[in-house]
Design a protein around this motif. Sequence first.
Motif, PDB file in Angstrom:
ATOM      1  N   GLY A   1      59.439  21.695  37.184  1.00 20.67           N
ATOM      2  CA  GLY A   1      59.829  20.293  37.373  1.00 20.67           C
ATOM      3  C   GLY A   1      60.765  19.848  36.260  1.00 20.67           C
ATOM      4  O   GLY A   1      60.975  20.546  35.269  1.00 20.67           O
TER       5      GLY A   1
ATOM      6  N   VAL B   1      49.833  16.783  41.861  1.00 17.91           N
ATOM      7  CA  VAL B   1      50.350  16.820  40.499  1.00 17.91           C
ATOM      8  C   VAL B   1      50.201  15.432  39.905  1.00 17.91           C
ATOM      9  O   VAL B   1      50.842  14.488  40.328  1.00 17.91           O
ATOM     10  CB  VAL B   1      51.844  17.226  40.474  1.00 17.91           C
TER      11      VAL B   1
ATOM     12  N   VAL C   1      60.701  25.957  44.624  1.00 18.36           N
ATOM     13  CA  VAL C   1      60.376  25.074  43.496  1.00 18.36           C
ATOM     14  C   VAL C   1      59.600  25.849  42.423  1.00 18.36           C
ATOM     15  O   VAL C   1      58.592  26.480  42.715  1.00 18.36           O
ATOM     16  CB  VAL C   1      59.523  23.899  44.008  1.00 18.36           C
TER      17      VAL C   1
ATOM     18  N   GLY D   1      53.759  19.863  47.183  1.00 16.54           N
ATOM     19  CA  GLY D   1      52.834  19.186  46.286  1.00 16.54           C
ATOM     20  C   GLY D   1      53.003  17.679  46.342  1.00 16.54           C
ATOM     21  O   GLY D   1      54.060  17.170  46.703  1.00 16.54           O
ATOM     22  N   SER D   2      51.942  16.978  45.938  1.00 16.12           N
ATOM     23  CA  SER D   2      52.011  15.518  45.855  1.00 16.12           C
ATOM     24  C   SER D   2      52.466  15.111  44.465  1.00 16.12           C
ATOM     25  O   SER D   2      51.865  15.500  43.472  1.00 16.12           O
ATOM     26  CB  SER D   2      50.628  14.922  46.155  1.00 16.12           C
ATOM     27  N   ALA D   3      53.539  14.353  44.391  1.00 18.09           N
ATOM     28  CA  ALA D   3      54.064  13.863  43.111  1.00 18.09           C
ATOM     29  C   ALA D   3      53.725  12.377  43.022  1.00 18.09           C
ATOM     30  O   ALA D   3      54.337  11.546  43.702  1.00 18.09           O
ATOM     31  CB  ALA D   3      55.571  14.088  43.035  1.00 18.09           C
TER      32      ALA D   3
ATOM     33  N   MET E   1      56.665  22.728  46.469  1.00 18.99           N
ATOM     34  CA  MET E   1      55.782  23.322  45.473  1.00 18.99           C
ATOM     35  C   MET E   1      54.590  24.023  46.142  1.00 18.99           C
ATOM     36  O   MET E   1      53.817  23.397  46.857  1.00 18.99           O
ATOM     37  CB  MET E   1      55.240  22.219  44.563  1.00 18.99           C
TER      38      MET E   1
ATOM     39  N   SER F   1      57.306  20.749  33.786  1.00 15.50           N
ATOM     40  CA  SER F   1      55.980  21.018  34.336  1.00 15.50           C
ATOM     41  C   SER F   1      56.073  22.270  35.193  1.00 15.50           C
ATOM     42  O   SER F   1      57.047  22.489  35.910  1.00 15.50           O
ATOM     43  CB  SER F   1      55.488  19.829  35.159  1.00 15.50           C
TER      44      SER F   1
ATOM     45  N   ARG G   1      51.308  14.064  37.094  1.00 18.04           N
ATOM     46  CA  ARG G   1      52.253  14.545  36.108  1.00 18.04           C
ATOM     47  C   ARG G   1      52.157  13.776  34.797  1.00 18.04           C
ATOM     48  O   ARG G   1      51.976  12.586  34.773  1.00 18.04           O
ATOM     49  CB  ARG G   1      53.659  14.403  36.669  1.00 18.04           C
TER      50      ARG G   1
ATOM     51  N   GLY H   1      63.464  14.365  41.666  1.00 16.55           N
ATOM     52  CA  GLY H   1      63.232  14.635  43.081  1.00 16.55           C
ATOM     53  C   GLY H   1      64.491  14.898  43.894  1.00 16.55           C
ATOM     54  O   GLY H   1      64.433  15.032  45.115  1.00 16.55           O
TER      55      GLY H   1
ATOM     56  N   ALA I   1      59.398  12.692  43.929  1.00 10.02           N
ATOM     57  CA  ALA I   1      59.593  14.107  44.284  1.00 10.02           C
ATOM     58  C   ALA I   1      58.504  14.550  45.271  1.00 10.02           C
ATOM     59  O   ALA I   1      57.755  13.737  45.805  1.00 10.02           O
ATOM     60  CB  ALA I   1      59.552  14.973  43.016  1.00 10.02           C
ATOM     61  N   GLY I   2      58.457  15.860  45.495  1.00  8.00           N
ATOM     62  CA  GLY I   2      57.372  16.441  46.292  1.00  8.00           C
ATOM     63  C   GLY I   2      57.247  15.815  47.677  1.00  8.00           C
ATOM     64  O   GLY I   2      58.218  15.352  48.272  1.00  8.00           O
TER      65      GLY I   2
ATOM     66  N   CYS J   1      64.160  18.087  45.974  1.00  4.94           N
ATOM     67  CA  CYS J   1      63.223  17.909  47.097  1.00  4.94           C
ATOM     68  C   CYS J   1      63.914  17.129  48.213  1.00  4.94           C
ATOM     69  O   CYS J   1      63.825  17.476  49.394  1.00  4.94           O
ATOM     70  CB  CYS J   1      61.982  17.125  46.662  1.00  4.94           C
TER      71      CYS J   1
ATOM     72  N   LEU K   1      55.446  24.392  38.189  1.00  2.00           N
ATOM     73  CA  LEU K   1      55.117  24.146  39.587  1.00  2.00           C
ATOM     74  C   LEU K   1      54.902  25.449  40.353  1.00  2.00           C
ATOM     75  O   LEU K   1      54.556  25.442  41.519  1.00  2.00           O
ATOM     76  CB  LEU K   1      56.226  23.310  40.236  1.00  2.00           C
TER      77      LEU K   1
HETATM   78  O1  PXL Z   1      61.163  18.181  41.726  1.00  2.00           O
HETATM   79  C1  PXL Z   1      60.337  19.260  41.894  1.00  2.00           C
HETATM   80  C2  PXL Z   1      58.929  18.866  42.250  1.00  2.00           C
HETATM   81  C3  PXL Z   1      58.408  19.297  43.443  1.00  2.00           C
HETATM   82  N1  PXL Z   1      57.148  19.013  43.824  1.00  2.00           N
HETATM   83  C4  PXL Z   1      56.334  18.284  43.040  1.00  2.00           C
HETATM   84  C5  PXL Z   1      56.783  17.793  41.817  1.00  2.00           C
HETATM   85  C6  PXL Z   1      58.115  18.086  41.409  1.00  2.00           C
HETATM   86  C7  PXL Z   1      58.627  17.601  40.130  1.00  2.00           C
HETATM   87  O2  PXL Z   1      57.965  17.030  39.346  1.00  2.00           O
HETATM   88  O3  PXL Z   1      55.971  17.063  41.039  1.00  2.00           O
HETATM   89  C8  PXL Z   1      54.958  18.018  43.507  1.00  2.00           C
END
Ligand code: PXL
Length: 274
Positions: free
Chosen positions: A111, A43, A108, A12-14, A81, A115, A45, A210, A19-20, A213, A117
């Motif tokens: 979070g 995400v 994952v 996923g994009s954080a 994620m 959150s 967030r 993160g 992270a992510g 990750c 995931l």
């Molecule tokens: O840290 C786990 C993680 C993984 N992937 C994404 C996240 C997070 C935590 O917020 O946003 C996309």
Amino acid sequence: MNFPSRVITIAGSAAGGSAGIQADLKTFQELDVYGMSVVTAIVGRHPETDKNVHPQTLEAIEAQFATAMKQVGADGLKTGMLFSKEVIETVAALIKDSSIENITVDPVMIGKLDSKLLRDDAIDALMNKLVPRATIITPNVPEASLLLGGRDMTNVDDLKQAAIDLYPLGADNVLVKGGRLEGPAVDVLYDGKTITTFEAPRIHTVNTSGAGCTYSAAIAAYLAKGESITEAVRLAKSFVTTAIEHGFSYTEFVGPTYHAATRRFDEAHEIKVN
Ligand code: PXL
């Protein structure tokens, strides 16, 4: 020139960059592997809601993977994620049809800000479809506990038992990470025969966003470079420990680990391997 090894992250994009996908690509760059990405969800967030997950379509996921494989190819892959059952099934099929040898699955689930995931109904697919394709899985204590039906885990012996009990799911190696326990940060690796422990000093900081990750991305990078599992975990743990030690925050929110710390300060934490 010898080209750098190639690693693709499916995650996923954080947006905050800690992270992510963002953490994975920063880690790949620091470790001099060629990074590629498949974004599974975006995400946006926010501490008070988990409604900010924007999943990508299965078509978009398949198209990104196909593009990266056609244009570049890969020596290693990591998943982060994945969010839904459908995405997990799609990713498992992509891995099955590829010839990528080193597969790091970071299961994952939740979070740092609670959150969500991974959807509840996706855990079965994770266990039955994806984990059996993994070279290594890297659950933390809450994730290992959930995968084992809600087991209490409070000490290193519990981590060892969890690694042994997760092994039959079908990953070649299980790394249960004890970062959330008290005392030194001990992780336990089980390969079906031998238990190996990796110990780093406890670093007292809240800025660990993160970290998981980053750790699994570093493992994926070192595996792609041809390191053994044990050496990949040791080097990755050293990298993430140094990143955690130099974590910081720009605001009142929990901050990122510092991905460039090993390079910038030219130091690497020693990891005790037993
Ligand atoms: O840290 C786990 C993680 C993984 N992937 C994404 C996240 C997070 C935590 O917020 O946003 C996309």
